[in-house]
Motif scaffolding. Structure first.
Motif, mmCIF file in Angstrom:
data_model
loop_
_atom_site.group_PDB
_atom_site.id
_atom_site.type_symbol
_atom_site.label_atom_id
_atom_site.label_comp_id
_atom_site.label_asym_id
_atom_site.label_seq_id
_atom_site.Cartn_x
_atom_site.Cartn_y
_atom_site.Cartn_z
ATOM 1 N N ARG A 93 -39.906 30.709 51.297
ATOM 2 C CA ARG A 93 -40.682 29.818 52.210
ATOM 3 C C ARG A 93 -41.771 30.670 52.895
ATOM 4 N N ASP A 94 -41.630 31.734 53.269
ATOM 5 C CA ASP A 94 -42.323 32.801 53.861
ATOM 6 C C ASP A 94 -43.482 33.228 53.039
ATOM 7 N N ALA A 95 -43.194 33.548 51.855
ATOM 8 C CA ALA A 95 -44.020 33.917 50.784
ATOM 9 C C ALA A 95 -45.528 32.809 50.425
ATOM 10 N N PHE A 96 -44.976 31.829 50.706
ATOM 11 C CA PHE A 96 -45.988 30.494 50.559
ATOM 12 C C PHE A 96 -46.516 29.868 51.670
ATOM 13 N N GLY A 97 -47.461 30.017 52.833
ATOM 14 C CA GLY A 97 -47.637 29.683 53.780
ATOM 15 C C GLY A 97 -47.063 30.249 55.040
ATOM 16 N N GLY A 98 -46.470 31.382 55.054
ATOM 17 C CA GLY A 98 -45.510 31.875 56.274
ATOM 18 C C GLY A 98 -46.256 33.291 56.500
ATOM 19 N N ASN A 99 -45.501 33.899 57.058
ATOM 20 C CA ASN A 99 -46.005 35.489 57.702
ATOM 21 C C ASN A 99 -45.526 36.386 56.786
ATOM 22 N N CYS A 100 -46.439 36.389 55.660
ATOM 23 C CA CYS A 100 -46.150 37.310 54.590
ATOM 24 C C CYS A 100 -47.274 37.565 53.859
ATOM 25 N N ARG A 101 -47.597 38.789 53.493
ATOM 26 C CA ARG A 101 -48.733 39.114 52.487
ATOM 27 C C ARG A 101 -48.322 38.958 51.011
ATOM 28 N N THR A 102 -48.681 38.005 50.334
ATOM 29 C CA THR A 102 -48.274 37.749 48.985
ATOM 30 C C THR A 102 -49.222 38.194 47.740
ATOM 31 N N SER A 103 -48.459 38.460 46.841
ATOM 32 C CA SER A 103 -49.397 39.003 45.516
ATOM 33 C C SER A 103 -48.622 38.320 44.456
ATOM 34 N N ILE A 104 -49.415 37.813 43.663
ATOM 35 C CA ILE A 104 -48.912 37.037 42.452
ATOM 36 C C ILE A 104 -49.313 37.491 41.099
ATOM 37 N N ILE A 105 -48.574 37.999 40.313
ATOM 38 C CA ILE A 105 -49.057 38.414 38.868
ATOM 39 C C ILE A 105 -48.456 37.281 37.787
ATOM 40 N N LEU A 106 -49.499 36.745 37.327
ATOM 41 C CA LEU A 106 -49.152 35.651 36.467
ATOM 42 C C LEU A 106 -49.301 36.443 34.703
ATOM 43 N N THR A 107 -48.115 35.853 34.074
ATOM 44 C CA THR A 107 -48.250 36.960 32.670
ATOM 45 C C THR A 107 -48.307 35.637 31.662
ATOM 46 N N ALA A 108 -49.103 35.568 30.545
ATOM 47 C CA ALA A 108 -49.582 34.683 29.766
ATOM 48 C C ALA A 108 -49.823 35.103 28.417
ATOM 49 N N SER A 109 -49.783 34.319 27.510
ATOM 50 C CA SER A 109 -50.209 34.610 26.008
ATOM 51 C C SER A 109 -51.526 33.853 25.712
ATOM 52 N N PRO A 110 -52.643 34.706 25.170
ATOM 53 C CA PRO A 110 -53.588 33.891 24.777
ATOM 54 C C PRO A 110 -53.816 33.110 23.278
ATOM 55 N N ALA A 111 -52.285 33.151 22.906
ATOM 56 C CA ALA A 111 -52.317 32.555 21.421
ATOM 57 C C ALA A 111 -52.315 31.176 21.392
ATOM 58 N N SER A 112 -52.928 30.519 20.587
ATOM 59 C CA SER A 112 -52.705 28.938 20.606
ATOM 60 C C SER A 112 -51.303 28.430 20.465
ATOM 61 N N TYR A 113 -50.437 29.235 19.959
ATOM 62 C CA TYR A 113 -49.059 28.789 19.801
ATOM 63 C C TYR A 113 -48.126 28.492 21.134
ATOM 64 N N SER A 114 -48.599 29.190 22.050
ATOM 65 C CA SER A 114 -48.073 29.394 23.420
ATOM 66 C C SER A 114 -49.041 28.854 24.190
ATOM 67 N N ILE A 115 -50.018 28.252 24.120
ATOM 68 C CA ILE A 115 -51.361 28.038 24.849
ATOM 69 C C ILE A 115 -50.714 26.775 25.943
ATOM 70 N N ALA A 116 -49.943 26.228 25.413
ATOM 71 C CA ALA A 116 -49.383 24.904 26.450
ATOM 72 C C ALA A 116 -48.728 25.580 27.740
ATOM 73 N N GLU A 117 -47.801 26.594 27.499
ATOM 74 C CA GLU A 117 -47.107 27.194 28.642
ATOM 75 C C GLU A 117 -48.130 28.051 29.574
ATOM 76 N N SER A 118 -49.010 28.799 28.608
ATOM 77 C CA SER A 118 -50.017 29.500 29.574
ATOM 78 C C SER A 118 -50.953 28.664 30.345
#
Length: 579
Positions: free
Chosen positions: A408-433
Motif C-alpha cells: 500500500r505504501d509503494a503505490f500512492g504512499g510514502n515510498c520511492r518506487t521503481s518497477i521493472i516490467l519484463t515481457a516477450s516481443p514474440a507474437s506467441y506471447s504478445i497478449a500477456e505482454s
C-alpha cells in the motif's frame, strides 16, 4: 537471527517536519529474447522501440542520478506494439531495454538511484512484474550462487595474496554481469556505507518471506507458521520501524501523511554485517521458494517473494538518526489459459491450477488498487481540498489480497518506487505482454508523496524549544495588550462613549475586521423606536434616541464578545505552549 520480529513500517515520533515531495513511480520495460517455444511456433517480433537521444555519459550511475535531480529528459522511450489479434498499441515508459540489454545497464537506469535514496532516509521499493517465463527472477536474482562466491571473495580480499586477488577480480568482472538487481543494489548500499563518515553507525536487519496461496511463509525459517500482516495506526513504540503512511488532502487542500503502518509480524529477522551476509540470506531463502514447471518455464516461481532490508543509522557527532526500509519484490507471473485449452482442462483441480488461480487473483487485485489510486489522485487534483477531504474519492481496495495490503505504501504512499516490467516481443506471447505494458503504463500515472524518516538531533530540539519560547513571549505580550484594550472598551461601552475611530494602531488593525463585521451585523432598529400613535413630537424624538442608544449598546456588547473570544483563544494557545 530473531524469530518473531516485526518487519514493516511504523509512524515515527520526533521526526523532522520536512515537506512532502511528489515522486512519480518510475517504470522501465525489459524485453527478453525469443525462447525455443516461441521460435517453434514461428513467432514474429511485434514490438518496435523508438529511442530518444540521451547524453553519451548517461551509463554512469553518477550522471544518471544528476539527470534525475535536474528533472531533464528522464530517458523516456516510446514503443509500438502490433498484435495480430488485438491491433496496434503505443506505450511510453521511463526506459525500454531491448533483448541484448545487459544486467548492469538495467540496474543503472532502474535501480541504482534507490541506494542513495535509502541512505538518505527514504523508504524504497523495487518490483519486477511480468508473465511467467518473462525473466523476472533472472532480472532480480541473477546467478545467485556465483554472486555469493564473489561477495565472500570480496570480503576476504585482504587475507589473500596479490596474485590470487587479481584472479578473483577478473573472474568477478565476468560473473558480475550475471548478478541481478538485488545483488547489485545490496553491493551499492554497502559500498556507500563504507564511504560514509566514520561517525555514522549502521544497523542492518533483513527478512525474506513469500506469499503463496495467500499465505505468508518465512523463507529463512520454513517451520515458522505464525506470520501475518498487521495494519496499525500506532507503531511508534516499535524500535527501528520506518515511517509508513498514505497521503491525503486536508480541508485546506494541503497534502498530509496519514501516520498509519503496515508490518509483517512474526517473520524471522537477521542482522547483517556486510553484503556477503545479505546475499547468503538471499540464496538460503531463494532455495526454499515454491517453484513449479509450467508451459512457459520449467522452474516457474509460483509465489511472490519479498525481501526486506531495514537500515538504522545514527551520526554520533550531530546526533541525527535515520531509519529507512527497502522492499525488493519478485512477483509471480501468470499465463493466459487461451493458448492451450486442453492443457488448461488437464490441470484443473491440481496444485498448478490452484496456484495460477491465486496468482491471477492477487495480480488482478494489484491492478484494481493501482487504478483506484490513479482515479483518486485525479479526483483530488480536479476538486478543491475540502471536496477531496470530504470523502468524494472511492476506497482503494488494499484489503483484497495480502500482496496489495503489503504494497500500500509503494503505490500512492510514502515510498520511492521503481518497477521493472519484463515481457516477450514474440507474437506467441504478445497478449500477456500487452497486459503487462498496460499495467506499467497505468503505474506511471501514480504519484507517491515521500519524506525522509530523519529524527531530530539535540541541536534541532534546542532550536525548536527556543522558537517555541519566543512565540510564547510574543503571545503573552499580545494577550496583555488585548486585556488592556478590552478593559478600555468595556469602560467606554458602560459610559456610552464608544467611538470606533478612537481605537486605532497596529493592534486594532489585526482585529478591525472582526469589530467592523460585528457592528455591521446590528442594523435593524428596535420595534419600540419611531413615532407611536398618540405620541407628541418631543416623545417621538426621545424614543428615537433611546432606540439608537440601545442599538449602539448591543453593537458594543458584540464587539466586546468578539475581543474576549479572541483573547480566550490566545490564552489557550499560551497555556498549551507552557505545558
Amino acid at each position: 537471527m530473531t524469530p518473531g520480529a516485526a518487519v514493516g513500517c511504523s509512524g515515527g515520533i520526533g521526526l523532522m517536519d520536512s515537506p512532502l515531495q511528489e515522486d512519480p513511480i518510475r517504470v522501465c520495460l525489459r524485453l527478453r529474447p525469443v525462447n525455443k517455444l516461441e521460435t517453434s511456433r514461428r513467432s514474429m517480433n511485434c514490438v518496435k522501440v523508438h529511442h530518444q537521444a540521451v547524453n553519451s555519459n548517461e551509463k554512469s550511475k553518477a550522471s544518471y542520478a544528476a539527470i534525475l535531480e535536474k528533472g531533464s529528459a528522464t530517458v523516456n522511450n516510446a514503443i509500438e506494439v502490433i498484435s495480430p489479434l488485438q491491433g496496434k498499441f503505443n506505450f511510453t515508459f521511463d526506459h525500454v531495454f531491448q533483448e541484448n540489454a545487459s544486467q548492469s545497464l538495467v540496474y543503472q537506469h532502474a535501480a541504482a538511484p534507490l541506494a542513495s535514496d535509502l541512505l538518505e532516509g527514504f523508504n524504497c521499493a523495487l518490483l519486477c512484474y511480468g508473465q511467467t517465463g518473462s525473466g523476472k527472477t533472472h532480472t532480480m536474482m541473477g546467478e545467485s550462487t556465483t554472486t555469493a562466491e564473489n561477495a565472500e571473495a570480496t570480503s576476504t580480499t585482504g587475507k589473500s595474496k596479490k596474485k590470487s586477488s587479481n584472479n578473483n577480480t577478473s573472474n568477478s568482472s565476468k560473473d558480475d554481469e550475471k548478478s541481478g538487481m538485488i545483488h547489485r543494489l545490496i553491493q551499492d548500499i554497502f559500498q556507500q556505507m563504507k564511504e560514509s563518515p566514520p561517525s555514522i553507525e549502521y544497523i542492518v536487519r533483513c527478512s525474506f518471506v513469500e506469499i503463496y496461496l495467500e499465505k505468508i511463509l518465512d523463507l529463512l525459517n520454513p517451520a515458522n507458521r505464525s506470520i501475518q500482516i498487521l495494519e496499525d495506526g500506532d507503531l511508534g513504540s516499535m524500535m527501528g520501524g520506518s515511517s509508513s503512511s498514505s497521503s491525503t488532502l486536508d480541508g485546506n487542500g494541503n497534502r498530509t501523511i496519514n501516520e498509519g503502518g503496515v508490518r509483517i509480524d512474526g517473520a524471522s529477522e537477521a542482522c547483517c554485517f556486510d553484503q556477503s551476509d545479505v546475499i547468503s540470506l538471499l540464496i538460503r531463502g531463494n532455495a526454499c521458494r515454491t517453484v513449479s514447471s509450467t508451459k512457459m518455464n520449467t522452474d516457474s516461481s509460483r509465489s511472490h517473494a519479498i525481501f526486506i532490508m531495514k537500515i538504522e543509522q545514527k551520526d554520533d557527532i550531530t546526533g541525527i538518526s535515520k531509519v529507512s526500509q527497502l522492499q525488493l519484490i519478485d512477483m509471480a507471473g501468470s499465463e493466459l489459459g487461451g493458448k492451450d485449452q486442453a492443457a488448461v482442462q488437464g490441470t484443473k483441480g491440481t496444485a498448478i491450477h490452484q496456484e495460477a488461480r491465486m496468482i491471477n487473483k492477487s495480480l488482478s487485485s494489484l491492478n484494481a488498487v493501482v487504478r483506484a489510486v490513479v482515479e483518486n489522485q485525479d479526483t483530488s487534483r480536479g476538486t478543491s481540498g475540502a471536496d477531496a477531504a470530504g470523502g468524494s474519492s472511492k476506497e482503494t481496495p488494499y484489503s483484497q489480497s495480502k500482496l496489495t495490503r503489503f504494497l500500500r505504501d509503494a503505490f500512492g504512499g510514502n515510498c520511492r518506487t521503481s518497477i521493472i516490467l519484463t515481457a516477450s516481443p514474440a507474437s506467441y506471447s504478445i497478449a500477456e505482454s500487452i497486459r503487462t505494458m498496460k499495467f506499467g503504463h497505468l503505474c506511471r500515472s501514480v504519484k507517491n508523496f515521500v519524506k525522509p524518516s530523519v529524527e531530530m538531533s539535540p541541536v534541532d530540539y534546542r532550536k525548536l524549544l527556543n522558537d517555541t519560547q519566543k512565540k510564547q513571549v510574543d503571545l503573552t505580550d499580545l494577550v496583555n495588550e488585548l486585556s488592556a484594550e478590552c478593559f478600555q472598551l468595556k469602560q467606554d461601552a458602560k459610559s456610552n462613549k464608544f467611538v470606533e475611530s478612537h481605537y486605532s494602531g497596529p493592534l486594532w488593525e489585526k482585529i478591525e475586521a472582526v469589530l467592523v463585521n460585528g457592528a455591521s451585523q446590528v442594523t435593524s432598529k428596535s420595534t419600540r423606536g419611531g413615532k407611536q400613535p398618540g405620541d407628541s413630537a418631543e416623545m417621538a424624538a426621545l424614543r428615537e434616541e433611546l432606540a439608537q442608544t440601545r442599538t449602539e449598546l448591543q453593537a458594543s456588547k458584540k464587539k466586546c464578545e468578539h475581543v474576549e473570544s479572541l483573547l480566550a483563544e490566545r490564552q489557550s494557545e499560551v497555556a498549551i505552549l507552557r505545558t
